[in-house]
Design a protein around this motif. Structure first.
Motif, PDB file in Angstrom:
ATOM      1  N   PRO A 186      20.146  28.430  39.452  1.00  0.00           N
ATOM      2  CA  PRO A 186      20.102  29.295  38.276  1.00  0.00           C
ATOM      3  C   PRO A 186      21.416  29.245  37.497  1.00  0.00           C
ATOM      4  N   ILE A 187      21.284  29.235  36.190  1.00  0.00           N
ATOM      5  CA  ILE A 187      22.444  29.290  35.308  1.00  0.00           C
ATOM      6  C   ILE A 187      22.225  30.485  34.386  1.00  0.00           C
ATOM      7  N   PRO A 188      22.920  31.571  34.628  1.00  0.00           N
ATOM      8  CA  PRO A 188      22.719  32.759  33.802  1.00  0.00           C
ATOM      9  C   PRO A 188      23.032  32.478  32.328  1.00  0.00           C
ATOM     10  N   ILE A 189      22.140  32.907  31.442  1.00  0.00           N
ATOM     11  CA  ILE A 189      22.307  32.672  30.009  1.00  0.00           C
ATOM     12  C   ILE A 189      23.620  33.257  29.502  1.00  0.00           C
ATOM     13  N   GLU A 190      24.037  34.369  30.067  1.00  0.00           N
ATOM     14  CA  GLU A 190      25.281  34.980  29.590  1.00  0.00           C
ATOM     15  C   GLU A 190      26.489  34.097  29.906  1.00  0.00           C
ATOM     16  N   LYS A 191      26.424  33.330  30.992  1.00  0.00           N
ATOM     17  CA  LYS A 191      27.520  32.390  31.306  1.00  0.00           C
ATOM     18  C   LYS A 191      27.598  31.296  30.245  1.00  0.00           C
ATOM     19  N   LEU A 192      26.430  30.808  29.784  1.00  0.00           N
ATOM     20  CA  LEU A 192      26.422  29.802  28.718  1.00  0.00           C
ATOM     21  C   LEU A 192      26.961  30.391  27.418  1.00  0.00           C
ATOM     22  N   ARG A 193      26.592  31.625  27.142  1.00  0.00           N
ATOM     23  CA  ARG A 193      27.092  32.270  25.921  1.00  0.00           C
ATOM     24  C   ARG A 193      28.597  32.473  25.998  1.00  0.00           C
ATOM     25  N   THR A 194      29.109  32.826  27.173  1.00  0.00           N
ATOM     26  CA  THR A 194      30.554  32.979  27.349  1.00  0.00           C
ATOM     27  C   THR A 194      31.258  31.646  27.110  1.00  0.00           C
ATOM     28  N   LEU A 195      30.698  30.573  27.653  1.00  0.00           N
ATOM     29  CA  LEU A 195      31.265  29.240  27.427  1.00  0.00           C
ATOM     30  C   LEU A 195      31.242  28.903  25.937  1.00  0.00           C
ATOM     31  N   GLY A 196      30.125  29.171  25.273  1.00  0.00           N
ATOM     32  CA  GLY A 196      30.023  28.902  23.837  1.00  0.00           C
ATOM     33  C   GLY A 196      31.058  29.675  23.035  1.00  0.00           C
ATOM     34  N   ARG A 197      31.227  30.966  23.342  1.00  0.00           N
ATOM     35  CA  ARG A 197      32.221  31.776  22.632  1.00  0.00           C
ATOM     36  C   ARG A 197      33.636  31.222  22.850  1.00  0.00           C
ATOM     37  N   LYS A 198      33.912  30.789  24.073  1.00  0.00           N
ATOM     38  CA  LYS A 198      35.231  30.224  24.379  1.00  0.00           C
ATOM     39  C   LYS A 198      35.479  28.958  23.557  1.00  0.00           C
ATOM     40  N   LEU A 199      34.476  28.098  23.461  1.00  0.00           N
ATOM     41  CA  LEU A 199      34.625  26.861  22.685  1.00  0.00           C
ATOM     42  C   LEU A 199      34.785  27.155  21.191  1.00  0.00           C
ATOM     43  N   VAL A 200      34.030  28.118  20.672  1.00  0.00           N
ATOM     44  CA  VAL A 200      34.136  28.486  19.257  1.00  0.00           C
ATOM     45  C   VAL A 200      35.521  29.060  18.965  1.00  0.00           C
ATOM     46  N   ARG A 201      35.985  29.951  19.821  1.00  0.00           N
ATOM     47  CA  ARG A 201      37.324  30.522  19.620  1.00  0.00           C
ATOM     48  C   ARG A 201      38.388  29.420  19.692  1.00  0.00           C
ATOM     49  N   GLY A 202      38.228  28.508  20.639  1.00  0.00           N
ATOM     50  CA  GLY A 202      39.203  27.434  20.809  1.00  0.00           C
ATOM     51  C   GLY A 202      39.261  26.493  19.628  1.00  0.00           C
ATOM     52  N   ILE A 203      38.108  26.061  19.130  1.00  0.00           N
ATOM     53  CA  ILE A 203      38.106  25.113  18.001  1.00  0.00           C
ATOM     54  C   ILE A 203      38.630  25.800  16.745  1.00  0.00           C
ATOM     55  N   THR A 204      38.337  27.086  16.585  1.00  0.00           N
ATOM     56  CA  THR A 204      38.857  27.835  15.438  1.00  0.00           C
ATOM     57  C   THR A 204      40.381  27.912  15.511  1.00  0.00           C
ATOM     58  N   TYR A 205      40.910  28.169  16.677  1.00  0.00           N
ATOM     59  CA  TYR A 205      42.352  28.266  16.883  1.00  0.00           C
ATOM     60  C   TYR A 205      43.035  26.926  16.612  1.00  0.00           C
ATOM     61  N   VAL A 206      42.462  25.856  17.154  1.00  0.00           N
ATOM     62  CA  VAL A 206      43.079  24.528  17.030  1.00  0.00           C
ATOM     63  C   VAL A 206      43.040  24.006  15.594  1.00  0.00           C
ATOM     64  N   LEU A 207      41.906  24.172  14.923  1.00  0.00           N
ATOM     65  CA  LEU A 207      41.746  23.560  13.603  1.00  0.00           C
ATOM     66  C   LEU A 207      42.234  24.422  12.445  1.00  0.00           C
ATOM     67  N   ASN A 208      42.514  25.671  12.687  1.00  0.00           N
ATOM     68  CA  ASN A 208      42.892  26.573  11.594  1.00  0.00           C
ATOM     69  C   ASN A 208      44.245  27.228  11.831  1.00  0.00           C
TER      70      ASN A 208
ATOM     71  N   GLN B 292      46.155  28.025  14.368  1.00  0.00           N
ATOM     72  CA  GLN B 292      46.230  29.063  15.395  1.00  0.00           C
ATOM     73  C   GLN B 292      45.602  30.393  14.943  1.00  0.00           C
ATOM     74  N   LEU B 293      44.565  30.304  14.131  1.00  0.00           N
ATOM     75  CA  LEU B 293      43.835  31.486  13.679  1.00  0.00           C
ATOM     76  C   LEU B 293      42.931  31.989  14.789  1.00  0.00           C
ATOM     77  N   LEU B 294      43.011  33.275  15.070  1.00  0.00           N
ATOM     78  CA  LEU B 294      42.160  33.894  16.078  1.00  0.00           C
ATOM     79  C   LEU B 294      40.954  34.530  15.406  1.00  0.00           C
ATOM     80  N   ILE B 295      39.817  34.512  16.086  1.00  0.00           N
ATOM     81  CA  ILE B 295      38.658  35.246  15.603  1.00  0.00           C
ATOM     82  C   ILE B 295      38.867  36.690  16.023  1.00  0.00           C
TER      83      ILE B 295
END
Length: 185
Positions: free
Chosen positions: A77-99, A101-104
């Motif tokens: 089993p892979i809890p959906i909330e774990k995938l959402r947490t991973l997705g949020r981490k990647l979105v925050r990271g790419i926003t920080y790197v490309l903008n 060091q802008l934080l959401i």
């Protein structure tokens, strides 16, 4: 770790992932006794959760996953909330790197959706048309399109190991200036 147990050994996008997961679950690879114990506990937990894939309803598998063609395949089993947490981490990271060091900030909401390959392709076309594509390490590609007036907001397409597709939206949290019963006259 759970996703890493589900990828194909010879798929280029996930090459070496299975080996890393198996090493992370191997107590003999621990850096010290505490680390070895934690690896053993994690391995035991995963082993307890494994189920024969043919006993699981097919509609409960993640898009692009399911029982393998070989008999005796297992599922985890892979809890959906774990995938959402991973997705949020990647979105925050790419926003920080490309903008620069802008934080959401907390006044923006990040919504994550697990999609199938067909849904991912449709959104990817739009995202790449109006935004860009960024390769973030082995097997992870993130597409993003953002409005120029709010660099925190945007839409994202995340592909992991050519098997997992997540879509994300980042939008300002709207606060109703007219709470219930206090509408403007």
């Amino acid at each position: 770790m759970r996703l890493g147990l589900c990828v194909e050994r010879d798929h280029n996008a996930s090459l070496g992932i299975e080996r890393k997961v198996m090493r992370a679950l191997d107590s003999s690879q621990g850096k010290n006794p505490k680390d070895a114990n934690l690896r053993s506990l994690k391995r035991d937990k995963i082993l307890r959760e494994l189920r024969p894939a043919n006993e699981i309803a097919i509609q409960t598998f993640m898009p692009n996953f399911g029982p393998s063609k070989t008999s005796g395949s297992l599922s985890i089993p892979i809890p959906i909330e774990k995938l959402r947490t991973l997705g949020r981490k990647l979105v925050r990271g790419i926003t920080y790197v490309l903008n620069d060091q802008l934080l959401i900030e907390a006044d923006h909401a990040i919504d994550i959706h697990v999609v199938n390959e067909v849904g991912a392709a449709v959104a990817r076309k739009l995202i790449y048309q109006y935004g860009g594509r960024y390769d973030r390490g082995p097997g992870i590609t993130i597409g993003q399109a953002r409005p120029s007036e709010d660099l925190q907001s945007g839409i994202f397409g995340i592909e992991i190991w050519g098997r997992v597709w997540l879509h994300a939206t980042v939008v300002p949290i709207w606060e109703n200036p007219f709470p219930a019963g206090k509408e403007k006259q």
